[in-house]
Write a protein that holds these residues in place. Structure first.
Motif, PDB file in Angstrom:
ATOM      1  N   THR A  61       0.847  -1.206   0.000  1.00  0.00           N
ATOM      2  CA  THR A  61       0.000   0.000   0.000  1.00  0.00           C
ATOM      3  C   THR A  61       0.876   1.248   0.000  1.00  0.00           C
ATOM      4  N   GLN A  62       0.338   2.296  -0.620  1.00  0.00           N
ATOM      5  CA  GLN A  62       1.035   3.578  -0.679  1.00  0.00           C
ATOM      6  C   GLN A  62       1.256   4.091   0.738  1.00  0.00           C
ATOM      7  N   GLN A  63       0.206   3.926   1.560  1.00  0.00           N
ATOM      8  CA  GLN A  63       0.277   4.407   2.935  1.00  0.00           C
ATOM      9  C   GLN A  63       1.352   3.659   3.727  1.00  0.00           C
ATOM     10  N   GLY A  64       1.435   2.340   3.504  1.00  0.00           N
ATOM     11  CA  GLY A  64       2.441   1.530   4.194  1.00  0.00           C
ATOM     12  C   GLY A  64       3.848   1.989   3.842  1.00  0.00           C
ATOM     13  N   ARG A  65       4.076   2.244   2.566  1.00  0.00           N
ATOM     14  CA  ARG A  65       5.423   2.681   2.135  1.00  0.00           C
ATOM     15  C   ARG A  65       5.760   4.054   2.702  1.00  0.00           C
ATOM     16  N   GLN A  66       4.750   4.937   2.768  1.00  0.00           N
ATOM     17  CA  GLN A  66       4.995   6.270   3.339  1.00  0.00           C
ATOM     18  C   GLN A  66       5.305   6.159   4.838  1.00  0.00           C
ATOM     19  N   THR A  67       4.612   5.232   5.520  1.00  0.00           N
ATOM     20  CA  THR A  67       4.864   5.026   6.960  1.00  0.00           C
ATOM     21  C   THR A  67       6.324   4.643   7.191  1.00  0.00           C
ATOM     22  N   ILE A  68       6.862   3.799   6.298  1.00  0.00           N
ATOM     23  CA  ILE A  68       8.263   3.363   6.445  1.00  0.00           C
ATOM     24  C   ILE A  68       9.189   4.585   6.386  1.00  0.00           C
ATOM     25  N   ILE A  69       8.977   5.438   5.410  1.00  0.00           N
ATOM     26  CA  ILE A  69       9.823   6.637   5.245  1.00  0.00           C
ATOM     27  C   ILE A  69       9.665   7.558   6.463  1.00  0.00           C
ATOM     28  N   ILE A  83      -1.896 -14.149  -8.237  1.00  0.00           N
ATOM     29  CA  ILE A  83      -0.800 -13.802  -9.164  1.00  0.00           C
ATOM     30  C   ILE A  83      -0.453 -12.320  -8.985  1.00  0.00           C
ATOM     31  N   GLU A  84      -1.501 -11.504  -8.881  1.00  0.00           N
ATOM     32  CA  GLU A  84      -1.267 -10.065  -8.690  1.00  0.00           C
ATOM     33  C   GLU A  84      -0.568  -9.798  -7.366  1.00  0.00           C
ATOM     34  N   ALA A  85      -0.981 -10.513  -6.314  1.00  0.00           N
ATOM     35  CA  ALA A  85      -0.376 -10.296  -4.987  1.00  0.00           C
ATOM     36  C   ALA A  85       1.112 -10.656  -4.998  1.00  0.00           C
ATOM     37  N   VAL A  86       1.455 -11.735  -5.703  1.00  0.00           N
ATOM     38  CA  VAL A  86       2.868 -12.154  -5.783  1.00  0.00           C
ATOM     39  C   VAL A  86       3.684 -11.043  -6.454  1.00  0.00           C
ATOM     40  N   PHE A  87       3.136 -10.503  -7.557  1.00  0.00           N
ATOM     41  CA  PHE A  87       3.872  -9.434  -8.237  1.00  0.00           C
ATOM     42  C   PHE A  87       3.898  -8.146  -7.432  1.00  0.00           C
ATOM     43  N   ILE A 102       6.632  -5.110  -7.464  1.00  0.00           N
ATOM     44  CA  ILE A 102       6.168  -3.718  -7.584  1.00  0.00           C
ATOM     45  C   ILE A 102       6.460  -2.923  -6.309  1.00  0.00           C
ATOM     46  N   ALA A 103       6.160  -3.520  -5.149  1.00  0.00           N
ATOM     47  CA  ALA A 103       6.431  -2.793  -3.890  1.00  0.00           C
ATOM     48  C   ALA A 103       7.925  -2.500  -3.709  1.00  0.00           C
ATOM     49  N   PRO A 104       8.826  -3.464  -3.955  1.00  0.00           N
ATOM     50  CA  PRO A 104      10.252  -3.113  -3.869  1.00  0.00           C
ATOM     51  C   PRO A 104      10.649  -1.983  -4.829  1.00  0.00           C
ATOM     52  N   MET A 105      10.080  -1.990  -6.056  1.00  0.00           N
ATOM     53  CA  MET A 105      10.389  -0.911  -7.010  1.00  0.00           C
ATOM     54  C   MET A 105       9.886   0.427  -6.470  1.00  0.00           C
ATOM     55  N   GLN A 106       8.671   0.402  -5.919  1.00  0.00           N
ATOM     56  CA  GLN A 106       8.090   1.656  -5.423  1.00  0.00           C
ATOM     57  C   GLN A 106       8.839   2.149  -4.177  1.00  0.00           C
ATOM     58  N   LEU A 107       9.312   1.209  -3.360  1.00  0.00           N
ATOM     59  CA  LEU A 107      10.113   1.608  -2.194  1.00  0.00           C
ATOM     60  C   LEU A 107      11.435   2.225  -2.627  1.00  0.00           C
TER      61      LEU A 107
END
Ligand SMILES: NC(=O)c1ccc[n+]([C@@H]2O[C@H](COP(=O)([O-])OP(=O)(O)OC[C@H]3O[C@@H](n4cnc5c(N)ncnc54)[C@H](OP(=O)(O)O)[C@@H]3O)[C@@H](O)[C@H]2O)c1
Length: 249
Positions: A66-74, A107-111, A116-121
């Protein structure tokens, strides 16, 4: 060679089999550790096992897809350590199934999780890393990211993509001080693998490493600034052979 002392590290997948061992070993290098997972309970349990000054760790409850999850990390890294030096993308999911039996959602969750999440991070951390003139992105892949493995089709495909992403980004950042590494373990004894995988591994005599050994190799690869590292022999050789002869089988 990178000294890990005082390095501020984002560790995704901290509550997993390999992540727990990474956290335990990283903290002995006197780094500052942001441990990411979706369960506060599991993170607190892990923190209780670490023998260190609690100022050196921060627990980050976040869903990386999630976008929110990634922002929380930062936000948490900035709040606790005023930034970050290393992003260690360890979180991952896997299914042992035929493509036909796997749902579209899965399949979507695996990707989403593995690629996708590592790329976005990476996108999130890169501006600050460039600004501070240092940074290291470390993606945990798999030997299955070089050898397409039957019944692990979506997982294998996602790790191929993560490997390609790591190589392309490393080249894109070649003129910058930000390093990109891809570290690929072979099978590891963690709960990522279902009982069916363990049964199959026994049947085909597949090598399985302990998570503490794998964590040690990952940390060693970070310290040595390895661009790509395949863990375990003969699998590391099979990766090379498959790259040359994959059209034959
Ligand atoms: N085990 C193996 O055989 C093996 C072999 C080669 C490579 N690898 C790679 O090594 C890495 C770690 O594997 P592992 O064996 O330690 O797996 P694991 O024990 O199943 O742990 C997976 C970790 O990923 C986290 N995670 C999954 N989805 C997430 C999400 N949406 N948001 C945040 N965190 C999420 C989990 O957090 P929660 O606690 O919140 O679920 C957990 O911490 C993976 O990238 C895997 O592909 C594993």
């Amino acid at each position: 060679m990178t000294q890990l002392k005082n390095q501020r590290i984002i560790l995704t997948g901290a509550t997993g089999g390999i992540g727990i061992e990474l956290a335990k070993q990283l903290i002995t290098h006197d780094c500052k550790l942001g441990m990411v997972g979706r369960s506060l309970e599991k993170l607190e349990q892990l923190a209780g096992q670490l023998s260190n000054n609690s100022d050196d760790i921060t627990l980050i409850v976040a869903d990386i897809i999630t976008q929110q999850g990634r922002q929380t990390i930062i936000d948490k890294m900035e709040e606790s350590f005023s930034g970050y030096d290393i992003l260690l993308n360890t979180a991952g999911i896997m299914d042992f199934t035929s493509l036909l039996e796997q749902s579209d959602e899965r399949i979507e969750a695996v990707f989403q999780t593995n690629v996708i999440a590592p790329m976005q991070l990476c996108k999130k951390v890169l501006p600050y890393m460039k600004l501070q003139n240092k940074g290291h992105i470390v993606n945990v892949g798999s030997v299955f990211g070089s050898i397409g493995f039957a019944w692990f089709t979506s997982y294998s495909t996602s790790k191929f993509a993560l490997r390609g992403f790591s190589q392309a980004l490393r080249r894109e950042l070649a003129e910058t001080p930000v390093k990109v590494s891809y570290i690929a373990p072979r099978a590891v004894k963690t709960s990522l693998n279902s009982s069916a995988v363990y049964a199959m591994a026994k049947e085909v005599k597949m090598n399985m490493d302990s998570p503490d050994w794998v964590a040690k190799q990952i940390i060693h690869s970070i310290i040595k600034n390895k661009k790509e590292k395949y863990l375990g022999f003969p699998e590391s050789l099979f990766v090379r052979i498959n790259a040359i002869f994959s059209g034959n089988c």
